[in-house]
Scaffold this motif. Structure first.
Motif, PDB file in Angstrom:
ATOM      1  N   ARG A  69       1.983 -28.829 -13.602  1.00  0.00           N
ATOM      2  CA  ARG A  69       1.137 -28.989 -12.425  1.00  0.00           C
ATOM      3  C   ARG A  69       0.149 -30.127 -12.696  1.00  0.00           C
ATOM      4  O   ARG A  69      -0.386 -30.230 -13.813  1.00  0.00           O
ATOM      5  N   ILE A  70      -0.069 -30.974 -11.702  1.00  0.00           N
ATOM      6  CA  ILE A  70      -0.997 -32.093 -11.891  1.00  0.00           C
ATOM      7  C   ILE A  70      -2.407 -31.578 -11.620  1.00  0.00           C
ATOM      8  O   ILE A  70      -2.965 -31.719 -10.527  1.00  0.00           O
ATOM      9  N   VAL A  71      -2.967 -30.953 -12.631  1.00  0.00           N
ATOM     10  CA  VAL A  71      -4.313 -30.392 -12.595  1.00  0.00           C
ATOM     11  C   VAL A  71      -4.933 -30.644 -13.962  1.00  0.00           C
ATOM     12  O   VAL A  71      -4.220 -30.887 -14.950  1.00  0.00           O
ATOM     13  N   PRO A  72      -6.259 -30.579 -14.079  1.00  0.00           N
ATOM     14  CA  PRO A  72      -6.888 -30.726 -15.399  1.00  0.00           C
ATOM     15  C   PRO A  72      -6.391 -29.657 -16.369  1.00  0.00           C
ATOM     16  O   PRO A  72      -6.015 -28.551 -15.962  1.00  0.00           O
ATOM     17  N   PHE A  73      -6.409 -29.972 -17.650  1.00  0.00           N
ATOM     18  CA  PHE A  73      -5.883 -29.043 -18.642  1.00  0.00           C
ATOM     19  C   PHE A  73      -6.687 -27.752 -18.742  1.00  0.00           C
ATOM     20  O   PHE A  73      -6.172 -26.743 -19.221  1.00  0.00           O
ATOM     21  N   ASN A 102      -0.376 -37.066 -17.993  1.00  0.00           N
ATOM     22  CA  ASN A 102      -1.722 -37.601 -17.803  1.00  0.00           C
ATOM     23  C   ASN A 102      -2.242 -37.016 -16.491  1.00  0.00           C
ATOM     24  O   ASN A 102      -1.820 -37.446 -15.413  1.00  0.00           O
ATOM     25  N   PRO A 103      -3.146 -36.041 -16.554  1.00  0.00           N
ATOM     26  CA  PRO A 103      -3.581 -35.376 -15.325  1.00  0.00           C
ATOM     27  C   PRO A 103      -4.466 -36.239 -14.441  1.00  0.00           C
ATOM     28  O   PRO A 103      -4.781 -35.843 -13.315  1.00  0.00           O
ATOM     29  N   ASP A 104      -4.843 -37.425 -14.951  1.00  0.00           N
ATOM     30  CA  ASP A 104      -5.659 -38.339 -14.141  1.00  0.00           C
ATOM     31  C   ASP A 104      -4.809 -39.209 -13.234  1.00  0.00           C
ATOM     32  O   ASP A 104      -5.337 -39.901 -12.354  1.00  0.00           O
ATOM     33  N   LEU A 105      -3.489 -39.202 -13.477  1.00  0.00           N
ATOM     34  CA  LEU A 105      -2.582 -39.960 -12.626  1.00  0.00           C
ATOM     35  C   LEU A 105      -2.064 -39.062 -11.519  1.00  0.00           C
ATOM     36  O   LEU A 105      -1.964 -37.846 -11.673  1.00  0.00           O
ATOM     37  N   ASP A 106      -1.682 -39.666 -10.423  1.00  0.00           N
ATOM     38  CA  ASP A 106      -1.210 -38.881  -9.282  1.00  0.00           C
ATOM     39  C   ASP A 106       0.193 -39.317  -8.896  1.00  0.00           C
ATOM     40  O   ASP A 106       0.607 -40.459  -9.143  1.00  0.00           O
ATOM     41  N   GLU A 108       3.879 -40.387  -8.147  1.00  0.00           N
ATOM     42  CA  GLU A 108       4.943 -41.039  -8.895  1.00  0.00           C
ATOM     43  C   GLU A 108       4.437 -41.667 -10.190  1.00  0.00           C
ATOM     44  O   GLU A 108       5.198 -41.793 -11.157  1.00  0.00           O
ATOM     45  N   LEU A 109       3.163 -42.067 -10.219  1.00  0.00           N
ATOM     46  CA  LEU A 109       2.611 -42.634 -11.459  1.00  0.00           C
ATOM     47  C   LEU A 109       2.635 -41.600 -12.575  1.00  0.00           C
ATOM     48  O   LEU A 109       2.950 -41.922 -13.725  1.00  0.00           O
ATOM     49  N   ALA A 110       2.310 -40.357 -12.268  1.00  0.00           N
ATOM     50  CA  ALA A 110       2.347 -39.293 -13.270  1.00  0.00           C
ATOM     51  C   ALA A 110       3.773 -39.069 -13.755  1.00  0.00           C
ATOM     52  O   ALA A 110       4.012 -38.858 -14.952  1.00  0.00           O
ATOM     53  N   ALA A 111       4.736 -39.112 -12.846  1.00  0.00           N
ATOM     54  CA  ALA A 111       6.140 -38.923 -13.217  1.00  0.00           C
ATOM     55  C   ALA A 111       6.632 -40.070 -14.094  1.00  0.00           C
ATOM     56  O   ALA A 111       7.320 -39.845 -15.100  1.00  0.00           O
TER      57      ALA A 111
END
Length: 245
Positions: A69-73, A102-106, A108-111
């Motif tokens: 999940r793209i959330v802070p750790f 990297n949870p700071d990316l959103d 497609e950048l995170a992928a």
């Protein structure tokens, strides 16, 4: 070839899981032992199994996430956060052995960022241009999803990207990254752990009725696939398909 094992209870499932992880590690001749982890109840199973492994060089281990999940750790929804809070001081594993998003990316950048982390660590099949994990550990939701591959979602058809981004997950939180089928199905070994009566009907639909659910699309090209079920989860499966299919 896949094997379906129905065991009396969750303790027996965990014991079999420990044996299979030990075998996967013992058979690994690569410099690193690479694992894809799933969240949920699998965390509790691994807390009970990993500390009991024998003759393990823990420094070889690199642990990835089948989805995240793209959330802070420190968010309760972070799969890495859940693992680290559970595993810290329980095994010799260090935090930097968990390869995280990297949870700071959103989006497609995170992928893409996670794809590059996989590329730099996991061995690559040059002929297929795909990473080859030593072991992938999966669970299945009551709707038949696995990782963050949900019924009817367009990511089910992704054949190019190693890591997909999903911004509209039907299960919150909505923003996630997930391994795609080409990567999952290129693994040396894949183990599903499914327990509880809530999984029984979907398992019957997958294995008996032949219905199309995301978990049923996990079919490794060259590796082994093992489903570990407790008695409740496997209660609707006929005896003739248990043991091997």
């Amino acid at each position: 070839m896949k094997t379906i094992k129905v065991l009396p209870n969750t303790d027996d499932v965990n014991a079999e899981l420990r044996l299979l992880i030990q075998q996967s590690y013992d058979n690994c001749t690569d410099k690193l032992f690479t694992i894809g982890l799933s969240g949920g109840s699998l965390i509790n199973s691994l807390i009970k199994t990993l500390p009991t492994l024998s003759c393990v060089d823990w420094t070889r281990w690199r642990l990835f996430f089948c989805d995240e999940r793209i959330v802070p750790f420190d968010d309760p929804e972070s799969t890495f956060g859940c693992y680290w809070r559970a595993f810290e001081n329980v095994t010799p594993l260090k935090k930097d052995q968990f390869i995280v998003i990297n949870p700071d990316l959103d989006g497609e950048l995170a992928a893409r960022d996670y794809t590059e982390k996989i590329r730099s660590t996991v061995k690559i099949d040059e002929d297929l241009a795909l990473p080859r994990f030593n072991l992938i550990l999966l669970g299945m939701g009551p709707d038949g999803h696995t990782a963050s591959l949900f019924p009817g979602h367009k990511l089910l058809e992704q054949q190019i990207s190693w890591v997909g981004y999903i911004g509209d997950s039907p299960k919150p939180p909505p923003k996630r990254v997930t391994l795609t089928y080409p990567v999952i199905n290129n693994s040396d070994s894949i183990i599903f752990v499914c327990t509880g009566l809530s999984k029984a009907e979907i398992l019957k639909k997958i294995f008996v009725d032949g219905d199309d659910y995301p978990a049923g699309r996990v079919q490794p090209d060259r590796g082994e696939l093992i489903w570990l079920l407790d008695k409740a989860a496997g209660s609707l499966l006929p005896k003739e398909i248990i043991g091997g299919v």
